[in-house]
Write a protein that holds these residues in place. Sequence first.
Motif, PDB file in Angstrom:
ATOM      1  N   ALA A  98       3.650  -6.116  -7.518  1.00 33.73           N
ATOM      2  CA  ALA A  98       3.748  -4.654  -7.621  1.00 33.73           C
ATOM      3  C   ALA A  98       4.829  -4.287  -8.630  1.00 33.73           C
ATOM      4  N   GLY A  99       4.482  -3.431  -9.579  1.00 39.00           N
ATOM      5  CA  GLY A  99       5.429  -3.062 -10.623  1.00 39.00           C
ATOM      6  C   GLY A  99       5.265  -3.852 -11.898  1.00 39.00           C
ATOM      7  N   VAL A 108      11.274  -2.684  -8.932  1.00 34.57           N
ATOM      8  CA  VAL A 108      10.677  -1.439  -9.423  1.00 34.57           C
ATOM      9  C   VAL A 108      10.497  -0.506  -8.238  1.00 34.57           C
ATOM     10  N   ALA A 111       7.100   0.801  -6.157  1.00 32.16           N
ATOM     11  CA  ALA A 111       5.883   0.164  -6.675  1.00 32.16           C
ATOM     12  C   ALA A 111       4.995  -0.343  -5.548  1.00 32.16           C
ATOM     13  N   SER A 114       2.174   2.083  -3.424  1.00 36.35           N
ATOM     14  CA  SER A 114       0.873   2.555  -3.895  1.00 36.35           C
ATOM     15  C   SER A 114      -0.241   1.719  -3.273  1.00 36.35           C
ATOM     16  N   GLN A 117      -2.842   0.726  -6.485  1.00 35.86           N
ATOM     17  CA  GLN A 117      -2.465  -0.008  -7.688  1.00 35.86           C
ATOM     18  C   GLN A 117      -2.831  -1.490  -7.619  1.00 35.86           C
ATOM     19  N   TYR A 144       0.627  -1.758  -1.188  1.00 33.99           N
ATOM     20  CA  TYR A 144       0.087  -2.340  -2.418  1.00 33.99           C
ATOM     21  C   TYR A 144      -0.831  -3.518  -2.099  1.00 33.99           C
TER      22      TYR A 144
END
Length: 271
Positions: A98-99, A108, A111, A114, A117, A144
Amino acid sequence: MKFTKTTEQDSNYTDLEKKDLSEILKNINKEDKTVPNAVEKSIPQIEALIKAIVKKLKNGGRLFYIGAGTSGRLGIVDASECPPTFGVPHGMVIGLIAGGDTAIRKSVEFAEDSKSQGWKDLCDHSISTNDVVIGIAASGTTPYVIGALEKCNAHNILTGCITCNHNSPLSLTAQLPIVVIVGPEFLTGSSRMKAGTAQKLVLNMISTSIMIQLGKVKGNKMVDMQLSNKKLIRRGIAILKSELKIEKDQAKKLLMKYGNVREALRNFNQL
C-alpha cells in the motif's frame, strides 16, 4: 464468530522504561521463542495453500503478495529474493505494498485505508485467474488487503492470507487462510515483532517449498541461482566441486562456460 485482536492486547510486561537493558532483551527473546511453535500449528494450512499455488505456477501463473506496512515489506523481501535464489523470472513472484514503492522505505499515511487501491494495484499487473494472491496483514483488518482479496474472489482468482488473529475479516475472506496466533506483543500492539517474525517464517516456507516443488533445487543446492555477485559465483564453484568431485579451477571454468550451476552439471555429465 468472535473476533479478538490478540496482536493488540496488552503486553505481558509492564513498566518497560524501568527495566534494565539485559531484562528487556531477555524478555523479547523469550517471546520470540514462542513464534516457531505457533507457526508449527499452522503447517496444515500452509501446506494446503502451497499445493494450490504450485498447481497455478506449473500452468504459467504468478504469485502475488499484497500488504501494508511491515506486512507489505516482508512480502516484497520474499518476492525479490526468488529470482536470485532460484533463477525464476522477476514477474513470477510479485510483492505489492500500500502506497507503492515509496512505502518500502517510508510510511505513506492512510495508504492502507483504501479498500479499492489494492485491486487497482493488482490490475496494473494484469491479474488473472491463472494467478494466486496472498494477503498479508498481522491484524487481519487492513482495508487495502481485504478489498483486494474480495475483488479477487469475485473474479475467481485464488486467494490466501497470512494473519495472526483468529476469525479476522481477512482470514474469513481468503479461500485458503493461514492463521498464526502469536499472542500479545512484548511492546503492546507492535506487530512488527512476533507477528512480523511469524509472517517471515511462513513466507520462507511458502517460497522455498514452492521452488523445491517446481524443481528449482537439486539435492539441497540452489542450482538455478543467478550468479549476480562474487559470493554467489563462489557458491556455484563450491557446488560444482562438491557434486562433481573436481578441482576448483575446473569448476570455475565450467561455471563461467555455462553461466549456471544446473547447466554446468548437466553438460559435465554428458562429457
